[in-house]
Design an enzyme around this catalytic site. Structure first.
Site, mmCIF file in Angstrom:
data_model
loop_
_atom_site.group_PDB
_atom_site.id
_atom_site.type_symbol
_atom_site.label_atom_id
_atom_site.label_comp_id
_atom_site.label_asym_id
_atom_site.label_seq_id
_atom_site.Cartn_x
_atom_site.Cartn_y
_atom_site.Cartn_z
ATOM 1 N N SER A 176 -0.266 -2.057 -2.725
ATOM 2 C CA SER A 176 -0.716 -3.028 -3.724
ATOM 3 C C SER A 176 -2.165 -3.432 -3.517
ATOM 4 C CB SER A 176 0.182 -4.271 -3.700
ATOM 5 O OG SER A 176 0.105 -4.939 -2.445
ATOM 6 N N ASP A 177 -2.637 -3.461 -2.282
ATOM 7 C CA ASP A 177 -4.024 -3.840 -2.004
ATOM 8 C C ASP A 177 -5.009 -2.967 -2.784
ATOM 9 O OD1 ASP A 177 -2.087 -4.129 0.034
ATOM 10 O OD2 ASP A 177 -3.594 -4.558 1.557
ATOM 11 N N ALA A 178 -4.629 -1.694 -2.975
ATOM 12 C CA ALA A 178 -5.527 -0.741 -3.626
ATOM 13 C C ALA A 178 -5.914 -1.187 -5.026
ATOM 14 C CB ALA A 178 -4.863 0.636 -3.691
ATOM 15 N N LEU A 179 -5.071 -2.001 -5.663
ATOM 16 C CA LEU A 179 -5.341 -2.405 -7.040
ATOM 17 C C LEU A 179 -6.475 -3.421 -7.131
ATOM 18 C CD1 LEU A 179 -1.729 -2.553 -8.491
ATOM 19 C CD2 LEU A 179 -3.338 -0.643 -8.401
ATOM 20 N N PHE A 180 -6.864 -3.998 -6.025
ATOM 21 C CA PHE A 180 -8.073 -4.829 -5.981
ATOM 22 C C PHE A 180 -9.297 -3.985 -5.656
ATOM 23 C CE2 PHE A 180 -11.213 -7.429 -3.750
ATOM 24 C CZ PHE A 180 -11.309 -8.556 -4.562
#
Length: 753
Positions: free
Chosen positions: A184-188
């Site tokens: 999920s971090d990748a979406l930032f």
């Protein structure tokens, strides 16, 4: 039953419906009924000045900390340097947006140091997986910010090359088994960079690649029953001891922060924009309902009793996203303002005595216990983003998408650009001078792909058409301009790569004035006006400069008019005591209109001495429409003393040769036409001034210039016109042609027009 390709875990039925939907409306409808948080009491918007003070203190503390103890690189070595990956890049994102508000030179210099340390590149060259790693892309936002503010192509080029390489992988069909953005971090980290690149370039391919990969990650990690994201697929089936799902606070903060940032640049009519807004609103409602009574969110959103301590990184992202939603009309103000204010007040209580934000969960992938003194640059970045949105809660809503910041004035660019250390071999002034001389030799002698690249041969000068002059000699001809750039237009550009020149041209003529950086490189540089010969209708000055040898002819024009410290083609000064007093180069500039029909800009000149006691300063607007050789100038002087000034408007006598050219002056009409000495190869330059005859006091001649003296009242603007032509250009091939054109002009000297 549907299964995930990664681990064969069953997908939720609601998610299956979303994945199978082909229209947007069912998707939006699935989230339209998302529960709203309970509204408590009316919240008082925090004082913007007080919030800004907290942010500035936190920012300074973070810079001081990173300078004192840089982040170790994760390359297996013991080298400790400024980091380029997500840990520091998240801070750079927040700091860059703070710098938009404060204009702080030290922050911009620190950010530029970090960018230049990595040559504006991305880590991850060792493997394909590493090259696609979103954690390494986050710093791309910093490069985009610096490019937006400075316009230097080399700043954005490495990032764009990496993104272009990635596009086929992000849009690969059929859908591969493994996700590119699998956490999920990748979406930032990555989607906002792709979306912003699309906005910067106008190329839809970046939006489409981002959109494709976003929804692939969404399909695997989003839980529609909870309106939250699992951190990655390992957590889909995990449960705590009470059977509750594990949703990491910061993991969901990354997602909401990433959506806010990408929506700032995603076009208003992009087909899937409603889907992002629907998910953002659904997550906002869920997150707001999970806020604790102390204003923060637990590290594990479903386990507040297990993680009762403060944790600020996830909470800061939530405050940022919710405040952002209010400020841009995405979220209902009455519903979410109390949540935001309560959250911000709670964050401020976690600021440590040194100014840093504390209680930042350490790097990781799931909820863990956090100490009050734990810190991290990513926590500071989230805190800055949150505070900047909180500052705007008292302002009107801002419509999306947002524009990038405007170009910085040259003075700020110069002040915020770190000075690289000289090579270790350089010792003393003699070697420093030798090095500078060698760099000039490189510019003159080294291969230049802009001039000599593939497909370019030594230039053959074509025979002149009947009635047309023979062009100057050429060694190499410039390649034709790219499609779309060969159209005639008026344009003005600030050129920091050429010592802060300002260039302006139209379909007939081209000029430049000199900026602050040249004062350091070629002192004593002053405020004369340069004139270039031009033999094409489209803009050519930037292309000519990029050859590294603008004083030679490459098929489009030439810069051989030598201003030196004189007045050039219409520069001015103040005449007092039989002496000309001139300013240094321009201090500030503002581009008013960059074509296509008109090029217009304004500059100001810092105070300079006139005689023993008087000081003056000036602002001047330059306007060049299409279809004319004349730039209209509106000048306004200020002074520390009362009384009129005698301003001298000048034309250099010897701009291209050791002997003076010839001036034809008609004082009664206010027309002054200069025809220079002819260079056997490069031809002849003509210059002219059109001046209100009612203002003219006298015409005087110095060793370097002809000066037309006019009476000027400080504070009252006055108008004059400056024009130039080249007899090897397209419009005038003789002195008679030029003078007929000059004397036929009908100038308007009303400064109000």
């Amino acid at each position: 039953m549907l299964f995930s390709k990664r681990n064969q875990a069953p997908l939720h039925a609601g998610l299956a419906v979303l994945l199978c939907a082909t229209a947007l409306s069912p998707f939006a409808a699935a989230h339209a009924a998302a529960p709203r948080p309970t509204v408590a009491v009316a919240a008082q918007v925090p004082d913007a000045a007080a919030v800004l003070a907290v942010l500035k203190r936190a920012n300074k503390a973070q810079i001081d900390a990173m300078r004192a103890e840089p982040i170790p690189l994760t390359t297996g070595g013991a080298v400790r340097e400024i980091s380029s990956n997500w840990v520091a890049a998240t801070y750079y994102i927040g700091a860059a947006r703070l710098a938009r508000v404060t204009g702080d030179v030290e922050t911009l210099k620190f950010l530029t140091e970090a960018a230049e340390h990595y040559n504006y590149g991305l880590r991850g060259a060792r493997s394909g997986k590493a090259m696609l790693n979103a954690d390494e892309w986050a710093i791309g936002d910093l490069y985009q910010e610096l490019y937006a503010r400075r316009g230097q192509e080399g700043v954005i080029m490495p990032l764009r090359q990496r993104l272009d390489w990635s596009l086929p992988h992000l849009r690969r069909q059929p859908v591969p088994e493994h996700l590119v953005w699998w956490w999920s971090d990748a979406l930032f980290m990555a989607p906002p960079v792709l979306s912003r690149m699309g906005a910067m370039t106008g190329e839809k391919k970046y939006f489409d690649a981002m959109d494709t990969q976003w929804w692939r990650t969404f399909a695997r990690l989003y839980d529609p029953d909870e309106s939250l994201y699992f951190r990655d697929e390992r957590f889909i089936e995990r449960r705590d001891e009470n059977g509750r799902k594990i949703f990491w606070s910061r993991g969901n903060g990354w997602v909401m922060g990433g959506m806010a940032r990408l929506l700032e640049s995603l076009p208003a009519d992009y087909i899937n924009r409603p889907r992002y807004l629907a998910i953002f609103r659904a997550m906002s409602a869920r997150v707001a309902g999970l806020q604790r009574t102390d204003g923060l969110w637990a590290a594990s959103l479903m386990q507040p009793e297990r993680f009762p301590e403060a944790e600020t990184s996830g909470s800061a992202f939530f405050v940022y996203a919710l405040a952002w939603g209010i400020n841009h009309g995405v979220l209902d103000r009455a519903t979410y303002l109390p949540v935001v204010v309560k959250g911000w007040n709670a964050l401020e209580r976690q600021v440590l005595p040194n100014g840093m934000i504390g209680a930042v969960q350490k790097t990781g992938d799931q909820p863990v216990t956090t100490a009050p003194t734990d810190i991290g640059p990513y926590g500071t970045g989230a805190f800055l983003l949150a505070g900047l949105e909180v500052m705007n809660l008292g302002k009107p809503e801002t419509t999306l998408p947002l524009a990038d910041p405007k170009s910085d004035p040259a003075t700020l660019v110069s002040a915020s650009t770190p000075t690289p250390a000289l090579p270790r071999t350089v010792r003393g002034p003699e070697e420093t001078q030798r090095h500078a001389t060698e760099m000039k030799a490189v510019a003159a002698l080294a291969y230049d792909p802009m001039v000599e690249g593939p497909g370019l041969a030594p230039a053959q000068v074509p025979p002149a058409a009947p009635g047309q002059p023979t062009p100057p000699k050429m060694i190499y001809r410039l390649a034709p301009p790219p499609a779309g750039q060969e159209k005639p237009r008026a344009t003005v550009r600030y050129a920091p790569e050429r010592y802060d020149d300002i260039l302006w041209e139209n379909d007939r003529t081209a000029h430049r004035i000199y900026g602050p950086a040249l004062e350091q490189y070629e002192p004593p540089s002053t405020s004369g006006i340069d004139a270039w010969g031009k033999s094409v209708r489209y803009p050519f000055m930037t292309r000519q400069l990029r050859t590294g040898d603008q004083h030679a002819y490459h098929g489009e024009g030439i810069d051989y008019y030598n201003v030196k410290t004189y007045r050039g083609a219409g520069g001015l000064g103040v005449w007092d005591g039989g002496k000309l007093w001139v300013s240094r180069n321009w201090k500030d500039y503002k581009i008013l209109k960059d074509g296509p029909d008109v090029a217009s800009f304004k500059v100001s000149y810092a105070p300079w001495k006139v005689g023993e006691k008087r000081e003056v300063w000036e602002s001047r607007t330059f306007t060049l429409p299409m279809g004319t050789n004349f730039t209209r100038l509106v000048s306004t002087f200020g002074s520390n003393a009362k009384g009129p000034l005698t301003v001298a408007l000048g034309i250099s006598k010897k701009p291209t040769a050791a002997t003076a050219g010839d001036l034809k002056a008609d004082k009664a009409k206010g027309v002054f036409s200069f025809w220079d000495v002819t260079d056997p190869d490069k031809g002849t330059m003509g210059v002219a001034l059109l001046i209100d005859p009612r203002q003219i006091v006298d015409v005087v001649e110095t060793d370097s210039d002809w000066l037309v003296l006019v009476k000027v009242t400080p504070g009252k603007p006055f108008v004059y016109y400056m024009g130039a032509a080249w007899d090897k250009g397209l419009d005038f091939h003789s002195r008679a042609d030029w003078e007929a054109y000059v004397f036929a002009q009908k100038p308007d000297f009303n400064p109000g027009k």
